[in-house]
Scaffold this motif. Structure first.
Motif, PDB file in Angstrom:
ATOM      1  N   ILE A   9      12.004  41.258  53.781  1.00  0.00           N
ATOM      2  CA  ILE A   9      10.891  41.907  53.085  1.00  0.00           C
ATOM      3  C   ILE A   9      11.432  43.139  52.373  1.00  0.00           C
ATOM      4  O   ILE A   9      12.030  44.008  53.013  1.00  0.00           O
ATOM      5  N   GLY A  10      11.232  43.205  51.067  1.00  0.00           N
ATOM      6  CA  GLY A  10      11.729  44.355  50.320  1.00  0.00           C
ATOM      7  C   GLY A  10      11.951  44.022  48.858  1.00  0.00           C
ATOM      8  O   GLY A  10      11.321  43.095  48.326  1.00  0.00           O
ATOM      9  N   SER A  11      12.878  44.749  48.237  1.00  0.00           N
ATOM     10  CA  SER A  11      13.117  44.566  46.801  1.00  0.00           C
ATOM     11  C   SER A  11      13.799  43.228  46.519  1.00  0.00           C
ATOM     12  O   SER A  11      14.257  42.546  47.442  1.00  0.00           O
ATOM     13  N   ASP A  39      20.242  39.007  48.194  1.00  0.00           N
ATOM     14  CA  ASP A  39      21.656  39.040  48.608  1.00  0.00           C
ATOM     15  C   ASP A  39      21.770  38.987  50.128  1.00  0.00           C
ATOM     16  O   ASP A  39      22.614  38.294  50.685  1.00  0.00           O
ATOM     17  N   THR A  40      20.912  39.768  50.780  1.00  0.00           N
ATOM     18  CA  THR A  40      20.914  39.826  52.244  1.00  0.00           C
ATOM     19  C   THR A  40      20.574  38.444  52.800  1.00  0.00           C
ATOM     20  O   THR A  40      21.171  37.990  53.778  1.00  0.00           O
ATOM     21  N   LEU A  41      19.610  37.787  52.150  1.00  0.00           N
ATOM     22  CA  LEU A  41      19.206  36.457  52.611  1.00  0.00           C
ATOM     23  C   LEU A  41      20.337  35.441  52.422  1.00  0.00           C
ATOM     24  O   LEU A  41      20.525  34.567  53.267  1.00  0.00           O
ATOM     25  N   ARG A  42      21.098  35.571  51.329  1.00  0.00           N
ATOM     26  CA  ARG A  42      22.232  34.662  51.110  1.00  0.00           C
ATOM     27  C   ARG A  42      23.258  34.828  52.237  1.00  0.00           C
ATOM     28  O   ARG A  42      23.847  33.863  52.707  1.00  0.00           O
ATOM     29  N   THR A  43      23.473  36.061  52.663  1.00  0.00           N
ATOM     30  CA  THR A  43      24.390  36.313  53.777  1.00  0.00           C
ATOM     31  C   THR A  43      23.880  35.604  55.030  1.00  0.00           C
ATOM     32  O   THR A  43      24.645  34.978  55.758  1.00  0.00           O
ATOM     33  N   ALA A  44      22.572  35.709  55.241  1.00  0.00           N
ATOM     34  CA  ALA A  44      21.979  35.072  56.425  1.00  0.00           C
ATOM     35  C   ALA A  44      22.100  33.551  56.334  1.00  0.00           C
ATOM     36  O   ALA A  44      22.379  32.884  57.338  1.00  0.00           O
ATOM     37  N   ARG A  47      16.854  27.872  55.576  1.00  0.00           N
ATOM     38  CA  ARG A  47      16.151  28.274  54.356  1.00  0.00           C
ATOM     39  C   ARG A  47      15.644  29.699  54.497  1.00  0.00           C
ATOM     40  O   ARG A  47      15.526  30.219  55.605  1.00  0.00           O
ATOM     41  N   ALA A  48      15.371  30.295  53.329  1.00  0.00           N
ATOM     42  CA  ALA A  48      15.040  31.717  53.323  1.00  0.00           C
ATOM     43  C   ALA A  48      13.718  31.969  52.615  1.00  0.00           C
ATOM     44  O   ALA A  48      13.326  31.220  51.717  1.00  0.00           O
ATOM     45  N   ILE A  49      13.039  33.020  53.061  1.00  0.00           N
ATOM     46  CA  ILE A  49      11.814  33.467  52.409  1.00  0.00           C
ATOM     47  C   ILE A  49      11.987  34.944  52.075  1.00  0.00           C
ATOM     48  O   ILE A  49      12.297  35.757  52.956  1.00  0.00           O
ATOM     49  N   LEU A  50      11.795  35.269  50.803  1.00  0.00           N
ATOM     50  CA  LEU A  50      11.836  36.678  50.394  1.00  0.00           C
ATOM     51  C   LEU A  50      10.417  37.120  50.061  1.00  0.00           C
ATOM     52  O   LEU A  50       9.761  36.528  49.197  1.00  0.00           O
ATOM     53  N   PRO A 101      17.712  26.517  50.078  1.00  0.00           N
ATOM     54  CA  PRO A 101      16.472  26.976  49.438  1.00  0.00           C
ATOM     55  C   PRO A 101      16.101  28.419  49.773  1.00  0.00           C
ATOM     56  O   PRO A 101      16.211  28.842  50.926  1.00  0.00           O
ATOM     57  N   LEU A 102      15.679  29.154  48.744  1.00  0.00           N
ATOM     58  CA  LEU A 102      15.213  30.532  48.915  1.00  0.00           C
ATOM     59  C   LEU A 102      13.858  30.650  48.218  1.00  0.00           C
ATOM     60  O   LEU A 102      13.767  30.547  46.998  1.00  0.00           O
TER      61      LEU A 102
END
Lengths: 314, 248
Positions: B63-65, B70-75, B82-85, B198-199
């Motif tokens: 959650i943020g900008s 980038d942080t999610l790609r690291t994760a 899969r990631a949720i921003l 997926p993001l």
């Protein structure tokens, strides 16, 4: 202003942390109610009722609270909290586990690790591993605060007569989603959090044996608590609960002796309020010397045995 | 078993944060940013549970900008599927983060929510417990060990003076201590592979959540207290200092 302090039963005596929280109460209005949670609370309630800062003791005593699970008290506490403007709890493993859950239930904000009270609704606290000190205003009607105990040390007067004790009936539903299995308490000769003297060892001790024969032995001779850097804990020289630092314990002894501690900011965050810091390190450029009152550049494997020998002769 | 983990983008642990000259806030505009170390432990544990055949899917939320991508790609490189921003430019407090996560949990219905015990920027140590309270889930915080036995979680918690073992039914919220595991080193191929995962992009403003500020930052000061070190040279001198300070 109506202040509630929450505490629990660990031993037969009130937690020493509680008296630090009372220090914060004195900085606010000087009076509070104390909610004591647990089982067989008789003597501890009587002890707490002796203090002048205490207006009333609320006793929440039930057999199911012998070992407290937050799931079994947070709801009831969130109801009790409704009658207060400020709720204070020590920022220890009990308080840090409980109060944010209460905050979540009530959808209230919380301020963690308050280190100074500026006014009834303005407080100071450290962020970024102690690198930054901020002053924040709490905007909610009920202020939920965990208290950094090392920051509050006030003289506490006793009352002439005991404070009123109100028994509260336990109404929380006992959760079937969680069960207590076991607890393993490290029985240490001296409690690190409240020790007047702390002896800390870093990774340069090199082995658990060296940590024991040097750091623990010296601590024993000085009646001191044993501290450790994160690196030394990770290397297995000491248990996790000996870690001093941002994510471990915050200590503020009268004298802090650091052996082979480099002085990473995360470690400094846990000990910088110590009254006198004495650092012994082989590297004269180690950052720890910037936070020390006294420094000795030398090999701890030479210094400690010499010190122990002198102590034995003393 | 479906696991939801969180990834906070924070100033890197090795950066010494300074305050702005007008003492209005911290000055972190040009600081190196990283995944919060405690979240790294949570993600590592989730990945190990998946490699052990216990977890079936790992979803990571930040959650943020927009930079949190980038942080999610690291994760994702660390093993998340899969990631949720949840994108916002607002600076959010733990209570707001917990409320947003509550919405994500209700949508994704994970069996386990695994978070870092605290973020190394605000050091608040609140979100996991708040979320558990909001959802009425059982919680085990500051954990250094997880065992999954059938449908229950056996967790070891770090206490001030020892450890405690709790048994939780799922769904549950757990928060990771640093001692939970040693996060793996990420190699380039994993980072490349993560780009294909997926993001999903959500705008906080599109979500139906009422958020408010519960605190206001008034001032920020340099919290560092440096001392003038008096160097001594010998053990007898050290002994004298200890005597003067009444240690002996």
């Amino acid at each position: 202003m109506k202040i509630l302090v929450i505490t629990h039963k660990v031993t037969q005596n009130p937690e020493s942390n509680l008296f630090n929280v009372f220090g914060a109460v004195k900085k606010l209005s000087g009076q509070c109610d104390v909610l004591v949670v647990g089982h067989n609370l008789g003597s501890i309630v009587d002890e707490i009722a002796k203090y002048k800062v205490v207006s009333k003791v609320l006793k929440l005593d039930d057999a199911s609270l012998e070992h407290i699970l937050v799931e079994n008290i947070a709801k009831q506490i969130s109801e009790i909290v409704g009658g207060y403007t400020h709720v204070l709890i020590a920022a220890d493993s009990f308080g840090k586990n409980l109060l944010p859950r209460v905050a979540g239930i009530l959808e209230l904000g919380q301020i963690s690790e308050v280190s100074a009270v500026i006014s009834p609704n303005i407080y100071q606290k450290f962020i970024y591993a102690g690198n930054v000190l901020v002053e924040v205003e709490a905007l909610d009607d009920i202020k939920l605060l965990t208290i950094r105990c090392t920051s509050f040390n006030e003289h506490l007067d006793l009352r002439d007569t005991q404070a009123e004790v109100e028994e509260i009936q336990y109404t929380n539903i006992i959760s079937n989603k969680i069960k207590f299995v076991t607890i393993n308490i490290d029985n240490k000769p001296v409690d690190l959090s409240n020790a007047k003297v702390v002896v800390t060892g870093g990774r340069s001790l090199g082995s658990k044996e060296a940590f024991d024969t040097n750091i623990r032995e010296l601590a024993k001779c000085l009646n001191a608590g044993v501290g450790s850097t994160r690196a030394a804990v990770e290397a297995g020289y000491a248990n996790n609960d000996a870690q001093v630092g941002q994510t471990g314990k915050i200590v503020a002894p009268l004298v802090y002796l650091a052996f082979g501690v480099s002085g990473a900011v995360q470690h400094i965050a846990g000990m910088k309020d110590s009254k006198t810091v004495i650092a012994i390190n082989i590297d004269q450029n180690a950052p720890i010397f910037e936070y020390a009152d006294y420094g000795l550049v030398g090999d701890l494997f030479e210094v400690i045995p010499q010190l122990l020998l002198r102590l034995q002769q003393f | 078993m479906k696991i939801l983990v969180c990834a906070k983008r924070v100033v890197d642990a090795n950066v010494k944060v300074r305050v702005k000259s007008d003492n209005s806030d911290v000055d972190i505009e040009h600081s190196k940013m990283s995944l919060n170390p405690f979240d790294e432990n949570a993600i590592e544990e989730a990945s190990r549970l998946k490699e052990a055949g216990i977890a079936t899917e790992i979803i990571v939320v930040s959650i943020g900008s927009a930079k949190c991508a980038d942080t999610l790609r690291t994760a994702l490189a660390r093993g998340c599927d899969r990631a949720i921003l949840v994108e916002t430019d607002m600076v959010l407090e733990p209570l707001s983060i917990a409320k947003i996560l509550q919405q994500i949990v209700l949508r994704e219905t994970p069996d386990l929510v695994l978070l870092g015990k605290q973020a190394i920027d605000d050091d608040a140590n609140q979100v996991g417990q708040m979320l558990a309270g909001m959802l009425d889930y059982p919680q085990s915080t500051f954990i250094s060990k997880i065992e999954v036995i059938g449908n229950v979680l056996l967790t070891t918690r770090e206490l001030d003076n020892g450890t405690e073992v709790l048994e939780l039914s799922m769904p549950a919220v757990l928060t990771a201590d640093l001692y939970l595991n040693e996060p793996r080193f990420i190699k380039l191929p994993q980072l490349m592979l993560a780009k294909k995962k997926p993001l999903e992009h959500l705008m906080l403003s599109d979500m139906d959540i009422k958020l408010r500020s519960t605190t206001r930052l008034l001032k920020a000061f340099d919290g560092e207290v440096k001392k003038q070190c008096k160097f001594i040279n010998t053990v007898p001198e050290l002994f004298e200092v200890l005597q003067a300070k009444k240690v002996i």
